[in-house]
Design a protein around this motif. Structure first.
Motif, PDB file in Angstrom:
ATOM      1  N   GLY A 164       0.794  -1.221   0.000  1.00 50.63           N
ATOM      2  CA  GLY A 164       0.000   0.000   0.000  1.00 50.63           C
ATOM      3  C   GLY A 164       0.827   1.271   0.000  1.00 50.63           C
ATOM      4  O   GLY A 164       0.521   2.224  -0.737  1.00 50.63           O
ATOM      5  N   ASP A 165       1.864   1.308   0.803  1.00 49.81           N
ATOM      6  CA  ASP A 165       2.670   2.527   0.868  1.00 49.81           C
ATOM      7  C   ASP A 165       3.351   2.809  -0.465  1.00 49.81           C
ATOM      8  O   ASP A 165       3.407   3.965  -0.922  1.00 49.81           O
ATOM      9  CB  ASP A 165       3.721   2.391   1.982  1.00 49.81           C
ATOM     10  N   ARG A 201       0.820   4.180  -2.881  1.00 50.04           N
ATOM     11  CA  ARG A 201       0.432   5.565  -2.628  1.00 50.04           C
ATOM     12  C   ARG A 201       1.514   6.543  -3.088  1.00 50.04           C
ATOM     13  O   ARG A 201       1.210   7.616  -3.586  1.00 50.04           O
ATOM     14  CB  ARG A 201       0.145   5.742  -1.143  1.00 50.04           C
ATOM     15  N   GLN A 261      -8.885   0.522   2.794  1.00 56.35           N
ATOM     16  CA  GLN A 261      -8.108  -0.421   3.596  1.00 56.35           C
ATOM     17  C   GLN A 261      -7.582   0.242   4.866  1.00 56.35           C
ATOM     18  O   GLN A 261      -7.411  -0.427   5.897  1.00 56.35           O
ATOM     19  CB  GLN A 261      -6.939  -0.964   2.761  1.00 56.35           C
ATOM     20  N   GLU A 262      -7.317   1.558   4.789  1.00 56.68           N
ATOM     21  CA  GLU A 262      -6.768   2.270   5.941  1.00 56.68           C
ATOM     22  C   GLU A 262      -7.850   2.876   6.818  1.00 56.68           C
ATOM     23  O   GLU A 262      -7.538   3.562   7.806  1.00 56.68           O
ATOM     24  CB  GLU A 262      -5.828   3.376   5.436  1.00 56.68           C
ATOM     25  N   GLN A 284      -9.923   5.280   6.027  1.00 55.08           N
ATOM     26  CA  GLN A 284     -10.147   6.703   5.747  1.00 55.08           C
ATOM     27  C   GLN A 284     -11.393   6.833   4.864  1.00 55.08           C
ATOM     28  O   GLN A 284     -11.320   7.001   3.650  1.00 55.08           O
ATOM     29  CB  GLN A 284      -8.918   7.301   5.048  1.00 55.08           C
ATOM     30  N   SER A 298      -7.519   3.921   0.585  1.00 55.26           N
ATOM     31  CA  SER A 298      -8.144   4.655   1.695  1.00 55.26           C
ATOM     32  C   SER A 298      -9.121   3.767   2.448  1.00 55.26           C
ATOM     33  O   SER A 298      -9.228   3.841   3.691  1.00 55.26           O
ATOM     34  CB  SER A 298      -8.866   5.900   1.150  1.00 55.26           C
TER      35      SER A 298
END
Length: 868
Positions: free
Chosen positions: A703-704, A707, A739-740, A742, A737
């Motif tokens: 993910g990072d 992004r 998954q996190e 947000q 978002s």
């Protein structure tokens, strides 16, 4: 008065092999009886059409049925009314009472006088005494022209005794009241078109002479003779003596001795030398109007001669369309032009030149160019080809232009501009790039390209040498400025298409729109077809699938108007329509249009369309589970063929994204890596590359990293060449978002992607990005005016969920390769350095996506799909 026996003698059977007596049985009016219901029959046709043979066959047929038959062969002496009347009486008397006195030798002492008027009473008495129908057949009626005789004939036809049927055989209509009989339904008319032999009859006549022709020679002979019986019979006689009749058909024409002699004796003998000279010149054009006749002959009386010969049935026909035009029978025409070529070749060449100028001035370009080539004047032919060749190209007649050039003399074909036209025509017909094409120089200052040469450069860039697009566009810019003729139209069209391939969308749109407007003004649907196809591809390149659909539909409509539903342009339009349907989540419609595009492309050469079509069909096959591994291989191999060749940037983007996704679907991460590499090499750094790398990071759970790749695209720092790339970026952001946790950012990203979808009609990415349908389900009814769009996408996702084919993530594909090794789940977890629960989650997902309930079933399903 003595009547010669020969005048009343019915011709003996001439060995006719084609029975056409049915023509005299045709009803004139609906519900009317055939031969018995129509008292007068007119058989009017030029010489050699079999009028006498038909009448003789009919006379024999009627006699065999018990009818009485009287025959008269008229000649010039029958212009004496007394003789004409006596002949009619004797003919009927010999038919009704063949054994009576005075049957042939002349009238008996008690016979009524024929000196003052037609003896109708005597004719009625003879017919009445017969007790059966009586047929009076008058052959060669054209021989009588004396007013008194024609008046007697008119009286006979108007006051015809009951039971008497009259058949008139003539080369031209007699000046009697046929119009009254026609209106009353009492006249049957048999003319040249009725007497012409059809293909089977021609074959029958040939067989009677021991000649058998193959299909093509038979068709050629039928066309050349147009069913003229005399011509067919003379051809049969000639071919029967030939060692190779198949090849001789090609040379059979009006210059055959038998044909020439017949025409001289039966058609041309009544013409004065001046009239014959005029007719020879009139034979130069295939068809001609009164004005063209004057132009070719230089004689204002030529139209009157053509009209007279038409009325006299002298193998000259007056056309219905175009009105007021004439044409000579092909054999008569070839006979006269052969005579002119033999005796006065200079006159023939001059006539061709005058015909070329007249026809070109009035826009009949193909015919004009044909005459210019036939004139044998290299300079004239080259000038006309160069002046009017672009019009033929713009009208979709490249094949005809090429045939004209090929039929020209060496001096014409050697002309530099004519060679350019040859190249253009060959390219239009799908030939490979000829090696003789020069490469354009890089600047205008270095290149003195003519407009035709500029057009060749553009075609060169279009047909497989896109690397030269910049130079071709530079060289053609000054040539196209301010031109509104057909060459200017072609320059604008091809500039637009090359700009489109080069990715210069704004300039391409301007040029294609200008070409379409010029085509509409010029009523040129062939160029309009290509321009609208280009505009459809332009809209697709911009991701505007709503406009793509409308323009593709318009392209197909234009193609239907010009009967051009096959070819690269129509295939491209159908492909754009298929891609629009695919974006609207209409897979069935997409497949139908794609298959139609493949059919339309058969026999045409367009690498870009073929590559894009193979890709779309591959995607559809993979998604519905139709041999997905083979479909992915076809996609991969089709792209491999173009390695090292320049392709349109937006096509590369489309292919890279499609190949990357489909390669993962079938478990070929190596092919996915190749797609990423091709995008990096061909397009270079930019939004497209970053977003595709981000989607792979996302699929691998990074993910990072995903992004970091997405950030410069979403904040506008890094621009995208294609608007759908930005849509994919927003959807990836939504998944990250979500998954996190947000939720606000996730909703914002979904909203941004939906705005693009609503504007362009592009919905497919919402189904292709794993996790997005679930996010839409969570936020259903929260998108305001975009809620109907969300409903459509969610419905499509439900259909996709029922599909037998679902996407495995990269991690699932890695674990799938371990299932056949009979490792335990603990051993698989240790190998991949993940927890047992993670492996169990992935395995359950694999089973679900493969429609399996056990490891063995999952392995078998994966092998069927080509994943193992």
């Amino acid at each position: 008065m003595q009547v010669p026996r020969s005048k009343l003698h019915r011709p003996s059977p001439g060995g006719s092999v084609v029975d056409r007596t049915w023509l005299l049985r045709r009803p004139v009016q609906a519900g009317q009886d055939g031969s018995d219901g129509v008292p007068v029959t007119l058989v009017s046709a030029p010489p050699g059409y079999g009028k006498t043979t038909l009448m003789a066959d009919w006379a024999r047929d009627r006699a065999a049925c018990g009818d009485r038959v009287a025959w008269v062969s008229l000649d010039d002496e029958d212009n004496d009314p007394v003789r004409f009347r006596a002949t009619l009486v004797e003919a009927l008397r010999s038919a009704v009472a063949p054994d009576g006195p005075g049957t042939v030798a002349g009238r008996t002492d008690d016979a009524p006088t024929t000196d003052d008027a037609l003896p109708l009473v005597e004719l009625e008495r003879l017919v009445s005494a017969a007790g059966t129908p009586v047929w009076l057949l008058l052959d060669d009626v054209q021989a009588v022209s004396a007013p008194a005789v024609l008046a007697d004939l008119d009286t006979l036809l108007r006051r015809l005794p009951d039971g008497l049927r009259v058949v008139l055989g003539t080369r031209r209509d007699p000046a009697v009241g046929l119009h009254r009989l026609r209106l009353a339904g009492r006249l049957r008319e048999i003319r040249a078109g009725d007497l012409a032999l059809d293909r089977s009859a021609v074959q029958q006549v040939l067989a009677d002479h021991g000649v058998t022709l193959e299909e093509l020679p038979l068709d050629l002979l039928a066309d050349r003779t147009e069913g003229w019986a005399a011509g067919v019979r003379m051809a049969a006689l000639t071919l029967s003596r030939a060692a190779d009749p198949q090849s001789l058909v090609q040379d059979f024409g009006g210059d055959e001795r038998a044909v020439t002699d017949y025409l001289a004796a039966e058609v041309l003998h009544r013409l004065t030398p001046t009239e014959r000279d005029l007719l020879r010149l009139c034979a130069v054009p295939e068809q001609l109007s009164a004005d063209l006749a004057v132009a070719v002959t230089g004689d204002p009386t030529a139209p009157a001669l053509l009209e007279r010969l038409y009325r006299e049935n002298a193998l000259v026909d007056r056309l219905v369309q175009p009105s007021g035009w004439y044409r000579l029978h092909p054999l008569l025409r070839s006979s006269l032009t052969a005579e002119l070529r033999r005796t006065s070749p200079g006159l023939l060449d001059a006539a061709h030149a005058r015909a070329a100028g007249w026809l070109a001035h009035r826009g009949s370009l193909l015919e004009a160019l044909g005459h210019a080539v036939a004139a044998g004047d290299d300079g004239l032919a080259a000038r006309m080809l160069v002046a009017h060749g672009p019009t033929l190209l713009a009208g979709g007649r490249a094949g005809q232009l090429l045939r004209l050039i090929d039929s020209s003399l060496d001096g014409v074909r050697a002309d530099a501009d004519v060679q350019e036209l040859t190249t253009l025509a060959e390219l239009e017909l799908g030939s490979s790039l000829p090696s003789r094409i020069p490469r354009p120089r890089r600047t205008v200052e270095d290149d003195d390209a003519t407009p035709l040469r500029s057009l060749v450069y553009l075609q060169q860039a279009r047909h497989g040498d896109l690397a030269l697009s910049d130079a071709a566009l530079t060289a053609s810019a000054p040539a196209s400025d301010g031109r509104a003729d057909d060459l200017g139209l072609l320059l604008r069209l091809n500039r637009g298409l090359v700009l489109l391939l080069a990715g210069e969308l704004e300039e391409a749109g301007a040029e294609l729109a200008a070409a379409a407007q010029l085509a509409v003004s010029a009523h040129n649907d062939h160029v309009l077809l290509r321009a609208t196809a280009g505009l459809s591809a332009l809209a697709s390149s911009r991701g505007d699938f709503r406009r793509t659909w409308l323009l593709a539909d318009e392209t197909v409509r234009v193609a239907a108007r010009v009967d051009a539903l096959r070819g690269a342009e129509v295939a491209a339009a159908l492909l754009q329509g298929a891609q629009s349907a695919y974006q609207r989540l209409d897979d069935d419609g997409a497949r139908n249009l794609a298959e139609r595009a493949r059919s339309a492309l058969t026999g045409s050469r367009d690498a870009v369309v073929e590559l894009a079509l193979t890709t779309l069909l591959g995607i559809l096959d993979i998604e519905d589970g139709t041999w997905p591994a083979q479909a992915a291989r076809r996609m991969h191999e089709s792209w491999v063929q173009f390695r090292g060749q320049r392709l349109p940037t937006l096509l590369v983007v489309h292919l890279a994204y499609a190949q990357h996704r489909c390669s993962w679907l079938v478990g070929r991460p190596d092919w996915a890596a190749e797609a990423l590499h091709e995008l990096r090499v061909r397009v270079g750094p930019g939004g497209e590359l970053e977003v595709l790398i981000a989607t792979e990071h996302l699929a691998r759970g990074r993910g990072d990293a995903a992004r970091r790749r997405l950030a410069p695209v979403l904040d506008g720092t890094l621009r995208c060449a294609h608007p759908l790339t930005l849509q994919v970026a927003w959807l990836a952001e939504a998944v990250l978002s979500g998954q996190e946790g947000q939720h606000a950012r996730c909703h914002e990203a979904l909203q941004a992607a939906l705005v693009i979808a609503d504007e362009l009609g592009a919905l497919r990415a919402f189904l292709d990005m794993p996790g997005v349908p679930a996010l839409l389900d969570e936020d259903a009814s929260r998108f305001g005016r975009l809620d109907p769009l969300v409903t459509t996408i969610r419905a499509g996702a439900r259909v996709r969920d029922r599909s037998p084919y679902a996407l495995l993530t990269p991690k699932e594909l890695e674990l799938l390769t371990d299932l056949p090794a009979q490792l335990t789940l603990e051993e698989i977890a240790a190998r991949h350095q993940v927890s047992l629960n993670t492996v169990k989650t992935h395995v359950r997902s694999i089973y679900l996506k493969l429609g399996s309930q056990s490891r063995r079933q999952a392995i078998n399903a994966a092998r069927q799909r080509g994943l193992l």
